[in-house]
Design a protein around this motif. Structure first.
Motif, PDB file in Angstrom:
ATOM      1  N   UNK A  35       0.836  -1.203   0.000  1.00 18.68           N
ATOM      2  CA  UNK A  35       0.000   0.000   0.000  1.00 18.68           C
ATOM      3  C   UNK A  35       0.872   1.255   0.000  1.00 18.68           C
ATOM      4  N   UNK A  36       1.963   1.231   0.758  1.00 20.91           N
ATOM      5  CA  UNK A  36       2.882   2.377   0.767  1.00 20.91           C
ATOM      6  C   UNK A  36       3.462   2.623  -0.625  1.00 20.91           C
ATOM      7  N   UNK A  37       3.783   1.540  -1.336  1.00 21.82           N
ATOM      8  CA  UNK A  37       4.343   1.683  -2.680  1.00 21.82           C
ATOM      9  C   UNK A  37       3.335   2.283  -3.658  1.00 21.82           C
ATOM     10  N   UNK A  38       2.054   2.147  -3.367  1.00 24.79           N
ATOM     11  CA  UNK A  38       1.020   2.746  -4.226  1.00 24.79           C
ATOM     12  C   UNK A  38       0.813   4.229  -3.924  1.00 24.79           C
ATOM     13  N   UNK A  39       1.503   4.744  -2.942  1.00 24.67           N
ATOM     14  CA  UNK A  39       1.437   6.178  -2.598  1.00 24.67           C
ATOM     15  C   UNK A  39       2.760   6.836  -2.990  1.00 24.67           C
ATOM     16  N   UNK A  69       4.115   0.163  -9.990  1.00 24.11           N
ATOM     17  CA  UNK A  69       3.294  -0.598 -10.937  1.00 24.11           C
ATOM     18  C   UNK A  69       3.033  -2.018 -10.419  1.00 24.11           C
ATOM     19  N   UNK A  70       4.062  -2.637  -9.852  1.00 32.17           N
ATOM     20  CA  UNK A  70       3.921  -3.976  -9.274  1.00 32.17           C
ATOM     21  C   UNK A  70       2.860  -3.963  -8.173  1.00 32.17           C
ATOM     22  N   UNK A  71       2.919  -2.967  -7.312  1.00 31.89           N
ATOM     23  CA  UNK A  71       1.964  -2.899  -6.204  1.00 31.89           C
ATOM     24  C   UNK A  71       0.544  -2.616  -6.703  1.00 31.89           C
ATOM     25  N   UNK A  72       0.413  -1.858  -7.779  1.00 34.72           N
ATOM     26  CA  UNK A  72      -0.910  -1.616  -8.374  1.00 34.72           C
ATOM     27  C   UNK A  72      -1.486  -2.934  -8.887  1.00 34.72           C
ATOM     28  N   UNK A  73      -0.668  -3.686  -9.602  1.00 40.39           N
ATOM     29  CA  UNK A  73      -1.140  -4.954 -10.155  1.00 40.39           C
ATOM     30  C   UNK A  73      -1.509  -5.953  -9.052  1.00 40.39           C
ATOM     31  N   UNK A  74      -0.738  -5.983  -7.980  1.00 37.43           N
ATOM     32  CA  UNK A  74      -0.924  -6.990  -6.934  1.00 37.43           C
ATOM     33  C   UNK A  74      -1.868  -6.561  -5.811  1.00 37.43           C
TER      34      UNK A  74
END
Length: 193
Positions: A35-39, A69-74
């Motif tokens: 979730x942090x990576x998506x921010x 992008x990885x965190x969005x996909x997962x």
């Protein structure tokens, strides 16, 4: 389908290591870090950890953005997907029952926008990953994506061209066309000298 990292021959050690770390977040159900990576505007430990894998300062943005992008996909997934092929090949899987890849007008427009960009088209790449996720299709190889984006401006690598070719031409026809084009180019060069 889950493919192991490093199966794309030629992937750099650092891109494979980044992919393995990102996959471990999914495997270990570390949804807070994902979730942090998506921010992207709030830089916390997972962002800096993604940067650790970058071999040079100039490549940090690519490592950070691919982690995003990885965190969005997962998002919401319990098993990591290491992906397969280049982004153009992955985009061939975008679509619905009416058509996929080049037969899906939205996918074709998206890929055309991506491959015609001079700068790395982060927003369009995010849209492509989100479409793959929505269609429940396998993403591109994350390790290869890192390496391709690091070579985006390398005229010899021709990453946008290769992605467009992989998207618009079936794999068998694309390989045959490439070998024919290479043979023609080498014959042409030989006749000049």
């Amino acid at each position: 389908m889950t493919t192991r990292p490093g199966t794309d021959t030629g992937s750099s050690e650092s891109s494979v290591a980044l992919t393995a770390w990102l996959a471990s977040l999914v495997h270990n159900h570390d949804y807070a870090s994902l979730a942090e990576l998506r921010r992207p505007r709030v830089q916390r430990e997972p962002h800096f950890r993604a940067l650790w894998y970058s071999p040079t300062e100039g490549q940090r943005e690519v490592y950070s953005q691919v982690a995003f992008l990885f965190s969005v996909y997962h998002q919401g997934r319990s098993r990591p997907d290491y992906g397969n092929g280049c982004l153009g090949a992955a985009a061939r899987r975008i679509g619905s029952g009416y058509g996929r890849g080049p037969d899906d007008p939205g996918a074709a427009r998206l890929v055309d926008r991506i491959v015609s960009s001079r700068r790395i088209p982060w927003r369009h790449l995010q849209h492509a990953v989100a479409r793959l996720r929505a269609c429940d299709q396998q993403p591109p190889s994350w390790a290869r994506l890192v390496d391709d984006l690091n070579r985006w401006h390398d005229r010899k690598a021709r990453v946008p061209y290769e992605w467009g070719l992989a998207f618009h031409m079936p794999a068998t026809r694309g390989a045959a066309a490439r070998s024919t084009a290479l043979a023609a180019a080498s014959t042409e060069k030989g006749s000049i000298t």
